[in-house]
Design a protein around this motif. Structure first.
Motif, short mmCIF file in Angstrom:
data_model
loop_
_atom_site.label_atom_id
_atom_site.label_comp_id
_atom_site.label_asym_id
_atom_site.label_seq_id
_atom_site.Cartn_x
_atom_site.Cartn_y
_atom_site.Cartn_z
N SER A 153 0.80 -1.23 0.00
CA SER A 153 0.00 0.00 0.00
C SER A 153 0.83 1.28 0.00
O SER A 153 0.27 2.37 -0.06
CB SER A 153 -0.92 0.01 1.22
OG SER A 153 -0.15 -0.07 2.41
N GLN A 154 2.14 1.13 0.07
CA GLN A 154 3.02 2.31 0.11
C GLN A 154 3.82 2.37 -1.18
O GLN A 154 4.85 1.72 -1.30
CB GLN A 154 3.98 2.21 1.30
CG GLN A 154 3.32 2.00 2.64
CD GLN A 154 4.26 1.30 3.62
OE1 GLN A 154 4.94 0.33 3.25
NE2 GLN A 154 4.31 1.75 4.85
N PRO A 155 3.41 3.16 -2.15
CA PRO A 155 4.17 3.23 -3.40
C PRO A 155 5.57 3.79 -3.19
O PRO A 155 6.51 3.38 -3.86
CB PRO A 155 3.35 4.17 -4.27
CG PRO A 155 2.00 4.20 -3.65
CD PRO A 155 2.19 3.94 -2.19
N GLU A 156 5.69 4.73 -2.21
CA GLU A 156 6.98 5.36 -1.96
C GLU A 156 7.17 5.54 -0.46
O GLU A 156 6.23 5.85 0.26
CB GLU A 156 7.06 6.73 -2.64
CG GLU A 156 6.96 6.69 -4.16
CD GLU A 156 6.97 8.08 -4.77
OE1 GLU A 156 7.18 8.19 -5.98
OE2 GLU A 156 6.77 9.05 -4.02
N MET A 157 8.40 5.35 -0.04
CA MET A 157 8.76 5.60 1.34
C MET A 157 10.15 6.25 1.34
O MET A 157 10.95 6.04 0.43
CB MET A 157 8.83 4.30 2.15
CG MET A 157 7.48 3.65 2.39
SD MET A 157 6.56 4.48 3.69
CE MET A 157 7.44 3.89 5.14
N SER A 158 10.41 7.03 2.40
CA SER A 158 11.75 7.60 2.56
C SER A 158 12.19 7.43 4.01
O SER A 158 11.36 7.34 4.92
CB SER A 158 11.77 9.07 2.15
OG SER A 158 10.91 9.81 2.97
N VAL A 159 13.48 7.36 4.17
CA VAL A 159 14.05 7.18 5.52
C VAL A 159 15.37 7.92 5.58
O VAL A 159 16.11 8.00 4.58
CB VAL A 159 14.24 5.68 5.83
CG1 VAL A 159 15.20 5.02 4.86
CG2 VAL A 159 14.69 5.47 7.27
N GLN A 160 15.66 8.46 6.73
CA GLN A 160 16.94 9.11 6.95
C GLN A 160 18.00 8.02 7.15
O GLN A 160 17.73 6.98 7.77
CB GLN A 160 16.87 9.98 8.21
CG GLN A 160 17.83 11.13 8.26
CD GLN A 160 17.37 12.30 7.40
OE1 GLN A 160 16.19 12.54 7.22
NE2 GLN A 160 18.34 13.03 6.88
N GLU A 161 19.15 8.27 6.61
CA GLU A 161 20.26 7.34 6.79
C GLU A 161 20.45 7.04 8.27
O GLU A 161 20.38 7.95 9.11
CB GLU A 161 21.53 7.95 6.19
CG GLU A 161 22.68 6.98 6.02
CD GLU A 161 23.88 7.62 5.33
OE1 GLU A 161 23.83 8.84 5.06
OE2 GLU A 161 24.86 6.91 5.08
N ALA A 162 20.66 5.77 8.58
CA ALA A 162 20.88 5.25 9.94
C ALA A 162 19.58 5.06 10.72
O ALA A 162 19.62 4.50 11.83
CB ALA A 162 21.85 6.09 10.74
N GLU A 163 18.47 5.51 10.18
CA GLU A 163 17.19 5.31 10.85
C GLU A 163 16.55 3.99 10.42
O GLU A 163 17.10 3.25 9.58
CB GLU A 163 16.25 6.48 10.55
CG GLU A 163 16.75 7.83 11.07
CD GLU A 163 16.82 7.85 12.58
OE1 GLU A 163 17.90 8.21 13.12
OE2 GLU A 163 15.82 7.50 13.24
N THR A 164 15.39 3.74 11.00
CA THR A 164 14.66 2.49 10.73
C THR A 164 13.41 2.79 9.93
O THR A 164 12.75 3.80 10.14
CB THR A 164 14.30 1.80 12.05
OG1 THR A 164 15.50 1.41 12.73
CG2 THR A 164 13.45 0.57 11.80
N VAL A 165 13.09 1.91 9.01
CA VAL A 165 11.90 2.06 8.18
C VAL A 165 11.19 0.72 8.07
O VAL A 165 11.85 -0.33 8.09
CB VAL A 165 12.25 2.62 6.79
CG1 VAL A 165 13.09 1.63 6.00
CG2 VAL A 165 11.00 2.99 6.00
N THR A 166 9.88 0.77 7.99
CA THR A 166 9.09 -0.45 7.84
C THR A 166 8.23 -0.36 6.59
O THR A 166 7.49 0.61 6.40
CB THR A 166 8.19 -0.67 9.07
OG1 THR A 166 9.01 -0.83 10.23
CG2 THR A 166 7.35 -1.92 8.89
#
Lengths: 113, 113
Positions: free
Chosen positions: A7-20
Motif C-alpha cells: 500500500s506504500q508506493p513510496e517511502m523515505s528514511v533518513q540514513e541510519a534510521e529504521t523504516v518499515t
C-alpha cells in the motif's frame, strides 16, 4: 487467487534510521512462503529475506527483519540502520508450495543522507 | 554456474515481427518461471515449468505468447506478431523446489516500435 498488496508506493528514511515497509496478502492456503525482493536501479532482483508460514518466529537477516502476522495476513519488512545502498524498489512476494510467485506492486525506498 | 542467464539483454523489433527470448536457468533448478515487468510495476506471472512440463500459464497471456522447455533446462519464450503493448522487461527465474526462493535473470528488455 492469491493477491499481494503493497500500500506504500513510496517511502523515505533518513540514513541510519529504521523504516518499515508493509505488505498484506490474501490466500486460503495454510502452507506457503513469503519473500522480500530488492530491485536496485540496475533492475536486478535480489532476495532480501524469506519466511515460511509454518514458522512462528520472524525471520531476520542482519539489518533486515520481518513482522509476520499470519492471522492478519501481514508481512512487513523492517530495515534498521538504513544505508544509502538500501535505496531500491522492494517487492513483497507470496509463493504457495510448489507453485508460482505472486508479487506486489512494489515500494520505492529513498534513503536520505 | 553463476546464475540465471538470459539473452538477448535488449531487443528492438518492429510491430508485427516475431521475437524469441532464451533463458538458461541454474543447472539443478527444476522450476522455471517467466515474468513480465513494466516500469513501476511488480513482475507479472506469465508461465511456469516444472522440468519440461508447462504446468501453468497466465490467463492474461494471449495466444501470441508461447514458451518451451523441451529438455527441462533451457527455455524459450516466443511472442508472435508483436504489438507495442508487449514492450516490457521479460524476466526468467528458476528455483530448486517448494519453498525455495526464485533466482532471477537480468531480463530481456523488449521495445516494439
Amino acid at each position: 487467487a492469491q493477491t499481494v498488496t503493497q500500500s506504500q508506493p513510496e517511502m523515505s528514511v533518513q540514513e541510519a534510521e529504521t523504516v518499515t515497509l508493509s505488505c498484506t496478502y490474501d490466500t486460503s492456503e495454510s502452507d506457503y512462503y513469503l519473500f522480500w525482493y530488492k530491485q536496485p536501479p540496475s533492475r536486478q532482483m535480489i532476495l532480501v529475506i524469506r519466511q515460511e508460514a509454518y514458522k512462528q518466529q520472524n525471520a531476520t537477516e542482519n539489518r533486515f527483519s520481518v513482522n509476520f502476522q499470519k492471522a492478519a495476513k501481514s508481512f512487513s519488512l523492517k530495515i534498521s540502520d538504513s544505508q544509502l545502498g538500501d535505496a531500491a524498489m522492494y517487492f513483497c512476494a507470496y509463493r504457495s508450495a510448489g507453485n508460482q510467485f505472486y508479487f506486489g506492486t512494489g515500494t520505492s525506498l529513498t534513503v536520505i543522507p | 554456474d553463476t546464475g540465471v542467464s538470459q539473452d538477448p539483454r535488449h531487443k528492438i523489433t518492429k510491430r508485427g515481427q516475431n521475437v524469441t527470448f532464451r533463458c538458461d536457468p541454474i543447472s539443478e533448478h527444476n522450476r522455471l518461471y517467466w515474468y513480465r515487468q513494466t516500469l513501476g510495476q511488480g513482475p507479472e506471472f506469465l508461465t511456469y515449468f516444472q522440468n519440461e512440463a508447462q504446468l501453468e500459464k497466465s490467463r492474461l497471456l494471449s495466444d501470441r505468447f508461447s514458451a518451451e522447455r523441451p529438455e527441462g533446462s533451457i527455455s524459450t519464450l516466443t511472442i508472435q506478431r508483436t504489438e507495442q503493448r508487449d514492450s516490457a522487461m521479460y524476466r526468467c527465474a528458476s528455483s530448486l523446489g517448494p519453498g525455495n526462493e526464485a533466482f532471477f535473470g537480468q531480463g530481456t528488455r523488449l521495445t516494439v516500435v
